[in-house]
Design an enzyme around this catalytic site. Structure first.
Site, PDB file in Angstrom:
ATOM      1  N   LYS A  11       0.848  -1.200   0.000  1.00  0.00           N
ATOM      2  CA  LYS A  11       0.000   0.000   0.000  1.00  0.00           C
ATOM      3  C   LYS A  11       0.880   1.244   0.000  1.00  0.00           C
ATOM      4  O   LYS A  11       1.804   1.358   0.815  1.00  0.00           O
ATOM      5  CB  LYS A  11      -0.835   0.030   1.278  1.00  0.00           C
ATOM      6  CG  LYS A  11      -2.244  -0.521   1.134  1.00  0.00           C
ATOM      7  CD  LYS A  11      -2.890  -0.582   2.501  1.00  0.00           C
ATOM      8  CE  LYS A  11      -4.311  -0.125   2.477  1.00  0.00           C
ATOM      9  NZ  LYS A  11      -4.945  -0.265   3.817  1.00  0.00           N
TER      10      LYS A  11
HETATM   11  O1  G3P Z   1      -8.807   0.561   5.044  1.00  0.00           O
HETATM   12  C1  G3P Z   1      -8.901   1.842   5.559  1.00  0.00           C
HETATM   13  C2  G3P Z   1      -9.820   1.823   6.733  1.00  0.00           C
HETATM   14  O2  G3P Z   1      -9.268   0.966   7.679  1.00  0.00           O
HETATM   15  C3  G3P Z   1     -10.119   3.124   7.342  1.00  0.00           C
HETATM   16  O3  G3P Z   1     -11.286   2.966   8.065  1.00  0.00           O
HETATM   17  O4  G3P Z   1     -13.009   3.516   9.689  1.00  0.00           O
HETATM   18  O5  G3P Z   1     -10.614   4.181  10.103  1.00  0.00           O
HETATM   19  O6  G3P Z   1     -11.966   5.344   8.377  1.00  0.00           O
HETATM   20  P1  G3P Z   1     -11.738   4.074   9.117  1.00  0.00           P
END
Ligand code: G3P
Length: 242
Positions: free
Chosen positions: A83
């Site tokens: 990534k």
């Molecule tokens: O893959 C990216 C994800 O983990 C972000 O999620 O909920 O932290 O915005 P969030």
């Protein structure tokens, strides 16, 4: 649409794999840090548990550093996808890694122009973060629709991996739009399974089953002659059809 689990937790990953529910895993530094485990053995175990791509984030700000990390990750297991963030340095690194046939998931994408550039740099996946856009009153799913249109217009092969998924409606909307993948936390994956009418229906069926006289369902009781006889009939192809 493929479903990925957004987790570095092996208990969750094993459970989701056992349902036949997931096609891959995404991780990020925050998720890995939660596990408090030695990094490479954890990554290798995740790759061996899931039969599909496993994204792991590089943690440098400069392209050379990201390329070095991407090369190292790619040697750990064939499932690995490196990534890189959607920055100028991340795009440089993506271009280089793609040249070396190392798959890159370009992450932290928040606009259609960023997604266009990720595709041009040779990203294997692009990860637009829908939940974090919703958080700032910008419609995350509108971005998915824009990227879908732009990639279709120019036949880019970069796959749209919807990330920062917070609830089942995000998953439904991603599938309606035709995103390639949605990655979600375990709690959201569990919520996809649940329906109160399923639970109520199951309770009712099992209660009604109890009303059947004991002798009519003796074939279910372990170790009984009736069970062995019925199983014997079925295995020898003599089970009666009603
Ligand atoms: O893959 C990216 C994800 O983990 C972000 O999620 O909920 O932290 O915005 P969030």
């Amino acid at each position: 649409m493929k479903i990925f689990l957004d987790s570095a937790n092996l208990t969750e990953i094993r459970e989701a794999v056992s349902w036949g529910a997931i096609d891959g895993v995404t991780t990020n530094p925050s998720l890995v840090a939660k596990e408090q485990r030695d990094f490479f053995p954890l990554l290798r175990e995740i790759c061996e548990t899931v039969n599909g791509p496993v994204s792991m984030e590089t943690t440098c700000r400069d392209a050379d550093g990201m390329v070095d990390e991407g090369r190292v990750f790619s040697k750990i297991h064939p499932h690995i996808v490196a990534k890189c963030p959607l920055t100028k340095e991340g795009l440089k690194a993506t271009r280089q890694l793609a040249k070396e046939q190392i798959r890159v998931n370009v992450t932290l994408c928040f606009s259609a122009t960023q997604a266009l550039l990720a595709a041009k740099a040779g990203a294997y996946f692009v990860s637009p973060f829908v939940g974090r856009l919703d958080d700032i009153s910008s419609e995350g799913m509108a971005l998915i629709q824009d990227i879908k249109t732009i990639y279709a217009n120019y036949r880019f092969s970069t796959q749209i991996l919807v990330a920062s998924v917070r609830h089942p409606l995000h998953v439904v909307d991603a599938a309606r739009i035709g995103a390639d993948i949605a990655t979600m936390p375990f709690a959201v994956l569990e919520a996809l399974v649940k329906h109160p009418l399923t639970d109520i229906g199951l309770e009712r069926f099992l209660k009604d089953w109890e009303k059947l006289p004991a002798e009519a369902k003796a074939w279910k009781s372990p170790g009984t002659a009736a069970k062995s006889a019925v199983q014997g009939d079925i295995l020898s192809g003599q089970g009666k059809r009603s």
